[in-house]
Design a protein around this motif. Structure first.
Motif, PDB file in Angstrom:
ATOM      1  N   GLU A  12       0.811  -1.215   0.000  1.00  9.07           N
ATOM      2  CA  GLU A  12       0.000   0.000   0.000  1.00  9.07           C
ATOM      3  C   GLU A  12       0.844   1.265   0.000  1.00  9.07           C
ATOM      4  O   GLU A  12       0.518   2.243  -0.669  1.00  9.07           O
ATOM      5  CB  GLU A  12      -0.951  -0.011   1.203  1.00  9.07           C
ATOM      6  N   SER A  13       1.926   1.264   0.746  1.00  8.02           N
ATOM      7  CA  SER A  13       2.755   2.463   0.808  1.00  8.02           C
ATOM      8  C   SER A  13       3.451   2.714  -0.529  1.00  8.02           C
ATOM      9  O   SER A  13       3.635   3.863  -0.937  1.00  8.02           O
ATOM     10  CB  SER A  13       3.783   2.350   1.932  1.00  8.02           C
ATOM     11  N   ALA A  59      -5.534  -2.070 -11.485  1.00  3.70           N
ATOM     12  CA  ALA A  59      -6.594  -1.861 -10.498  1.00  3.70           C
ATOM     13  C   ALA A  59      -6.088  -2.166  -9.102  1.00  3.70           C
ATOM     14  O   ALA A  59      -6.550  -1.581  -8.109  1.00  3.70           O
ATOM     15  CB  ALA A  59      -7.809  -2.717 -10.825  1.00  3.70           C
ATOM     16  N   GLY A  60      -5.122  -3.082  -9.011  1.00  3.65           N
ATOM     17  CA  GLY A  60      -4.561  -3.432  -7.717  1.00  3.65           C
ATOM     18  C   GLY A  60      -3.825  -2.290  -7.044  1.00  3.65           C
ATOM     19  O   GLY A  60      -3.595  -2.315  -5.827  1.00  3.65           O
ATOM     20  N   LEU A  61      -3.461  -1.271  -7.820  1.00  3.25           N
ATOM     21  CA  LEU A  61      -2.793  -0.102  -7.243  1.00  3.25           C
ATOM     22  C   LEU A  61      -3.755   0.758  -6.436  1.00  3.25           C
ATOM     23  O   LEU A  61      -3.318   1.578  -5.617  1.00  3.25           O
ATOM     24  CB  LEU A  61      -2.149   0.741  -8.350  1.00  3.25           C
ATOM     25  N   ILE A  62      -5.068   0.605  -6.675  1.00  4.84           N
ATOM     26  CA  ILE A  62      -6.029   1.499  -6.018  1.00  4.84           C
ATOM     27  C   ILE A  62      -7.146   0.772  -5.274  1.00  4.84           C
ATOM     28  O   ILE A  62      -7.916   1.421  -4.552  1.00  4.84           O
ATOM     29  CB  ILE A  62      -6.662   2.470  -7.038  1.00  4.84           C
ATOM     30  N   HIS A  74      -1.356   6.567   4.224  1.00  2.84           N
ATOM     31  CA  HIS A  74      -1.138   6.104   2.853  1.00  2.84           C
ATOM     32  C   HIS A  74      -2.426   6.155   2.039  1.00  2.84           C
ATOM     33  O   HIS A  74      -2.403   6.483   0.849  1.00  2.84           O
ATOM     34  CB  HIS A  74      -0.607   4.664   2.862  1.00  2.84           C
ATOM     35  N   SER A  75      -3.548   5.843   2.672  1.00  2.66           N
ATOM     36  CA  SER A  75      -4.826   5.828   1.962  1.00  2.66           C
ATOM     37  C   SER A  75      -5.188   7.223   1.452  1.00  2.66           C
ATOM     38  O   SER A  75      -5.600   7.398   0.305  1.00  2.66           O
ATOM     39  CB  SER A  75      -5.931   5.301   2.883  1.00  2.66           C
ATOM     40  N   TRP A  79      -5.488   8.413  -2.464  1.00  2.00           N
ATOM     41  CA  TRP A  79      -6.749   8.888  -3.038  1.00  2.00           C
ATOM     42  C   TRP A  79      -6.598  10.274  -3.660  1.00  2.00           C
ATOM     43  O   TRP A  79      -6.968  10.486  -4.819  1.00  2.00           O
ATOM     44  CB  TRP A  79      -7.840   8.927  -1.968  1.00  2.00           C
ATOM     45  N   TYR A  80      -6.040  11.201  -2.901  1.00  3.31           N
ATOM     46  CA  TYR A  80      -5.875  12.551  -3.441  1.00  3.31           C
ATOM     47  C   TYR A  80      -4.878  12.567  -4.582  1.00  3.31           C
ATOM     48  O   TYR A  80      -5.037  13.322  -5.549  1.00  3.31           O
ATOM     49  CB  TYR A  80      -5.441  13.515  -2.333  1.00  3.31           C
ATOM     50  N   GLY A  81      -3.846  11.735  -4.487  1.00  2.91           N
ATOM     51  CA  GLY A  81      -2.882  11.654  -5.578  1.00  2.91           C
ATOM     52  C   GLY A  81      -3.514  11.145  -6.852  1.00  2.91           C
ATOM     53  O   GLY A  81      -3.297  11.686  -7.939  1.00  2.91           O
ATOM     54  N   LEU A  82      -4.339  10.094  -6.724  1.00  2.47           N
ATOM     55  CA  LEU A  82      -5.012   9.520  -7.887  1.00  2.47           C
ATOM     56  C   LEU A  82      -5.956  10.517  -8.532  1.00  2.47           C
ATOM     57  O   LEU A  82      -5.918  10.736  -9.747  1.00  2.47           O
ATOM     58  CB  LEU A  82      -5.781   8.260  -7.464  1.00  2.47           C
ATOM     59  N   MET A  83      -6.830  11.115  -7.731  1.00  2.00           N
ATOM     60  CA  MET A  83      -7.825  12.031  -8.283  1.00  2.00           C
ATOM     61  C   MET A  83      -7.174  13.266  -8.902  1.00  2.00           C
ATOM     62  O   MET A  83      -7.600  13.748  -9.954  1.00  2.00           O
ATOM     63  CB  MET A  83      -8.818  12.442  -7.188  1.00  2.00           C
TER      64      MET A  83
END
Length: 232
Positions: A12-13, A59-62, A74-75, A79-83
């Motif tokens: 996850e990290s 998909a496993g990255l998110i 990390h979560s 999330w903010y990094g992805l969006m």
């Protein structure tokens, strides 16, 4: 590549660091991404590709990202990094085209259309955090996803009929919850009306803008819809 991405997704990290562009990786003291690493370019490169596994590995990255009040550490970074990454219109370090434009796609379809497994996970990740889309810019706490970026994320979701329909149902359920909170006094007032209006506006803007994009009028449409639903 799918094997390598699958392995990254198990940590996850590591996934959070790739999506946010920085961060410590658990178990690897001192491990850092190079200064030249561009998280938006990384996201565009791995998500905007017609994978043979329909996007299952990426998909496993998110798929581990938490929801609501659990968005921290990390979560939250992921999330903010992805969006932010999928919504950016800035050109990446290795391309003059922006990640947002690339993921919207063209004749071959958007990133969500060509990778249905990734599309499902992306929808679920966004739908689990609808409160982050129902507040004006600057009201989301420590991390901020500005209003224009929120609309662009909805526009990307709007390119896939299945994802758009599912997130519409999730928004209706979320709105029902807001009404329940207001009726029972749990919300402490009537901000739910503002939140629902903001969320609904961005929801309606997404599919409309996506359709405009398919007809080659995406730049004009994006500016028009962002201005119409601008809040903050």
């Amino acid at each position: 590549m799918t094997t390598a991405l699958g392995l990254a997704g198990r940590n996850e990290s590591a996934s959070a660091a790739l999506l946010a562009g920085s961060g410590d990786v658990d178990g690897f003291d001192g491990a850092e991404l190079p200064d030249s690493f561009d998280s938006s370019r990384f996201v565009a490169n791995v998500f905007d590709r017609n994978w043979e596994d329909d996007g299952a590995a990426v998909a496993g990255l998110i798929d581990w990202i938490a929801s609501g009040s659990e968005l921290s550490g990390h979560s939250g970074d992921a999330w903010y990094g992805l969006m932010s990454a999928v919504a950016t219109t800035d050109a990446g370090v290795t391309s003059s085209s922006s990640p947002f434009r690339e993921m919207l796609g063209g004749a071959q379809g958007s990133s969500l259309e060509v990778n249905p497994v990734f599309a499902q996970t992306f929808y679920e990740t966004a739908a689990a955090n609808l409160e982050e889309f129902s507040v004006p810019e600057g009201k989301t706490g420590g991390e901020l996803l500005d209003s224009d970026d929120q609309v662009r994320v909805k526009m990307l979701v709007g390119t896939d009929d299945a994802a758009s329909a599912k997130i519409s149902a999730s928004i209706q359920a979320y709105q029902a919850r807001l009404v329940e909170m207001y009726v029972t006094g749990e919300s402490g007032g009537a901000p739910h009306e503002t939140n629902m209006a903001i969320l609904q506006g961005k929801l309606e803007g997404g599919p409309f803008n996506a359709e405009m994009h398919k007809h080659g009028e995406n730049v004009e449409a994006e500016e028009r819809i962002l201005e119409a639903f601008r809040v903050g």
